[in-house]
Design a protein around this motif. Structure first.
Motif, short mmCIF file in Angstrom:
data_model
loop_
_atom_site.label_atom_id
_atom_site.label_comp_id
_atom_site.label_asym_id
_atom_site.label_seq_id
_atom_site.Cartn_x
_atom_site.Cartn_y
_atom_site.Cartn_z
N TYR A 1 -24.02 21.16 -24.60
CA TYR A 1 -23.01 20.23 -24.10
C TYR A 1 -22.97 20.23 -22.58
N ASP B 1 -20.11 13.92 -23.28
CA ASP B 1 -19.45 14.84 -24.21
C ASP B 1 -17.95 14.94 -24.02
N MET B 2 -17.46 14.58 -22.83
CA MET B 2 -16.01 14.69 -22.63
C MET B 2 -15.55 13.68 -21.59
N SER C 1 -11.36 23.07 -18.58
CA SER C 1 -10.66 23.57 -19.78
C SER C 1 -11.32 23.05 -21.05
N ALA C 2 -11.70 21.79 -21.05
CA ALA C 2 -12.33 21.22 -22.24
C ALA C 2 -13.67 21.90 -22.50
N VAL D 1 -14.47 24.92 -21.69
CA VAL D 1 -14.13 26.24 -22.21
C VAL D 1 -13.76 26.13 -23.69
N GLY D 2 -13.04 25.07 -24.04
CA GLY D 2 -12.66 24.84 -25.43
C GLY D 2 -13.88 24.62 -26.32
N ILE D 3 -14.85 23.86 -25.83
CA ILE D 3 -16.08 23.62 -26.61
C ILE D 3 -16.82 24.95 -26.80
N GLN E 1 -15.55 27.91 -26.73
CA GLN E 1 -14.75 28.75 -27.63
C GLN E 1 -14.97 28.33 -29.09
N ALA E 2 -14.97 27.02 -29.32
CA ALA E 2 -15.18 26.52 -30.68
C ALA E 2 -16.55 26.97 -31.21
N ILE E 3 -17.55 26.87 -30.36
CA ILE E 3 -18.91 27.26 -30.78
C ILE E 3 -18.94 28.74 -31.17
N LEU F 1 -16.30 30.45 -32.27
CA LEU F 1 -15.55 30.56 -33.53
C LEU F 1 -16.40 30.12 -34.71
N ASN G 1 -25.03 27.06 -29.56
CA ASN G 1 -25.14 25.99 -28.55
C ASN G 1 -24.64 26.52 -27.21
#
Lengths: 270, 317
Positions: A56, A106-107, A117-118, A120-122, A124-126, A128, A133
């Motif tokens: 991303y 992507d955002m 922040s977004a 970092v969120g992506i 973090q999701a990866i 989890l 990626n």
């Protein structure tokens, strides 16, 4: 892709000349970075922009959209002709990046400080999701004045998001002048190292150096990385380089002639 | 279908926050994309039960609400379903641009739970007392804005929004509310609920004001005035069809909300009636800031009472 940097510069200038104005300074300073990311580093599939296994990129400094649009078009995410629609009514290429309009974006970004922040969120999701990626994000040095950036960086360090690489485009200028005059930032490398982030500085116009920094970042475990890119705002447009007013420029007739000459010269080097 | 309890409405045994933790734990067993996020208010909203059940899908972000909204955006980009809780003012006012752009404008999927609706912030006072959150959230195109009437509704709504893509704002009281509905009741977003019919006037209410509206209706009935009561938990989308019908079938509409009368339910009802001849009066916080105090004191202070509703109805009928 050979000479991707030069090709991106050509397309940026063409699209901004077509419109007659635009964010030329911050677009030109990230060209080598985008050429390395999309030319050599990122796993993406232009035919399937939403491919789940892709890497991303969040362009947090959303006003550099024209640079990313040029790169995506050259990679085949959409037709090059679309570049000429920048900022036209109902275009799919607005000034600032919009994930709902442009294949490969992507955002949605543009309100500074939020893209980090977004990203970092992506990342973090990866984590989890147990996937591998990688996530790249580009912030401006001026953008780092936004407090939200520091919230995001603290979070990324605490959660050891080592799948995240943050690039700071340190072009030393913001809309109203030199960043050091408006709100000095000190040495960003020292600053971010104390945040427990793997931080290095490199020449943002040296593609070999950028590549090497990214490779090192990606193998640094348990820490997100920050690569501070020493860049020149409006790089490649001699008459605008380091000009205090180069953030967003409405071109004069003389400047358009000069810009067209730069395109010709770059084309002759391909 | 939603069924009004037969007995006289009384405070429920179950706290709203208990429902949040329990229902989300249950939902997260099935839906592996759910992630609960807190900005250091896990203690206040009592989500420890959820955290213990799903530690891998619980994030206490830290005291950084703006970042929490952006983080939620990133999670949504990867197909996860973030549920974000903080106090209403921080969920909306403090992080408004992040909610507006990174979630709303970016077309992402997130559920924002804003707790301590209006005066229920009580002793936390003016800094923590949202009278504007509904108004702010209504201004985000495509957002869904709901205020929970009791814990039965909250349970059902959490289940519904989990499976509905988009930005949802759910305003709640954290502790006990008056129970209005029988366990297992179902609710339809976009549809108001007629709790009581009445052809003299109708009170359209939300949240804690529904119980006040029912009391007012009861009192007025003794005097021969028939006042209907509608639960309009769905402020956006508003049930405009029902509101228009009520404007035609009754002489007076009174809105009642635990929120500023500017921007909230009262405004939404007035907007819905711009082309319908009608008489609308708004009971709510009259453009004031919050303050500390026990809830019963604040209810008197801001005139969020059945007494005030009765006064307004009598004065305008």
């Amino acid at each position: 892709m050979e000479n991707l940097d030069k090709k991106i510069r050509i397309e940026i200038i063409k699209m901004l000349v077509k419109r007659g104005f635009g964010h030329i300074g911050g677009s030109m300073s990230v060209v080598e970075l985008l050429a390395v990311l999309y030319g050599e580093v990122m796993n993406v599939d232009p035919k399937n922009p939403n491919w789940e296994e892709r890497d991303y990129l969040v362009l947090s400094k959303g006003h550099a959209g024209p640079a990313l649009y040029s790169t995506l078009a050259l990679k085949g995410f959409f037709d090059k002709e679309m570049l000429m629609t920048l900022n036209e009514p109902h275009t799919n290429l607005p000034s600032h990046c919009d994930r709902q309009k442009t294949p490969g974006i992507d955002m949605t970004t543009g309100s500074l400080g939020q893209g980090l922040s977004a990203a970092v969120g992506i990342a973090q999701a990866i984590k989890l999701q147990g996937k591998n990626n990688r996530v790249f994000t580009i912030v401006g040095d001026g953008e780092l004045q936004e407090g939200q950036c520091f919230e995001a960086l603290q979070y990324a360090a605490h959660h050891e998001l080592d799948n995240l690489v943050v690039f700071v485009d340190e072009n030393k200028l913001q809309l109203d002048g030199y960043t050091k005059d408006i709100c000095k930032q000190g040495d960003l490398v020292t600053k971010f190292n104390t945040f427990d982030l793997h931080t290095v500085r490199c020449d943002g116009h040296d593609m070999k150096a950028i590549k090497e920094s990214i490779n090192n970042a990606l193998v640094t475990p348990h820490k997100p990385s920050v690569i501070v890119l020493d860049t020149i705002k409006a790089k490649g447009v001699a008459f605008l380089e380091n000009d205090l007013g180069n953030h967003h420029v409405r071109f004069t007739d003389e400047q358009i002639i000069l810009l067209n000459e730069i395109v010709k010269e770059l084309e002759s080097e391909l | 279908m939603s069924i009004l309890l037969k007995q006289v409405p009384a405070l429920a045994k179950e706290e709203m926050r208990k429902v949040y933790s329990n229902t989300m734990s249950e939902l997260a067993n099935e839906n592996k994309n759910i992630v609960l996020m807190e900005a250091d208010l896990m203690g206040a909203i009592a989500t420890k039960g959820y955290m213990d059940a799903h530690p891998d899908r619980f994030i206490n972000v830290g005291i950084m609400e703006q970042h929490m909204m952006g983080l939620a955006a990133g999670l949504s980009v990867r197909g996860m379903v973030p549920f974000v809780h903080t106090f209403g003012p921080f969920a909306t006012r403090r992080s408004y641009d992040q909610v507006f752009l990174s979630l709303g404008y970016a077309g992402l999927n997130a559920k924002i739970i804003g707790s301590d609706a209006g005066i229920s912030a009580s002793h936390n006072g003016g800094t923590h007392m949202p009278f504007e959150d509904i108004g702010l959230m209504r201004l985000i195109p495509n957002a869904t804005v709901l205020e929970m009437s009791d814990h039965v509704m909250f349970d059902d709504v959490l289940k519904q929004v989990t499976d509905t893509y988009g930005l949802h704002y759910i305003r709640i009281v954290r502790k006990n509310m008056v129970q209005l509905y029988e366990a297992g009741s179902k609710f339809e977003i976009g549809k108001g609920i007629t709790l009581r019919e009445g052809n003299d006037a109708v009170i359209i209410a939300t949240g804690i004001m529904i119980a006040e509206a029912l009391k007012a209706s009861e009192e007025l009935k003794k005097e021969g005035i028939n006042v209907g009561v509608v639960d309009m938990f769905t402020i956006k989308p508003l049930d405009t069809k029902l509101v228009k019908e009520l404007a035609k079938s009754t002489k007076l509409i009174v809105t009642a909300e635990n929120h500023n009368i500017i921007g909230g339910l009262g405004s939404a009802v007035l907007e819905a009636l711009e082309d319908v001849p009608s008489k609308v009066k708004r009971v709510g916080v009259n453009d004031l800031f919050g303050q500390v105090g026990p809830q019963d004191f604040l209810q008197e202070e801001y005139k969020l009472t059945s007494k005030e509703i009765i006064r307004v109805i009598k004065e305008n009928l």
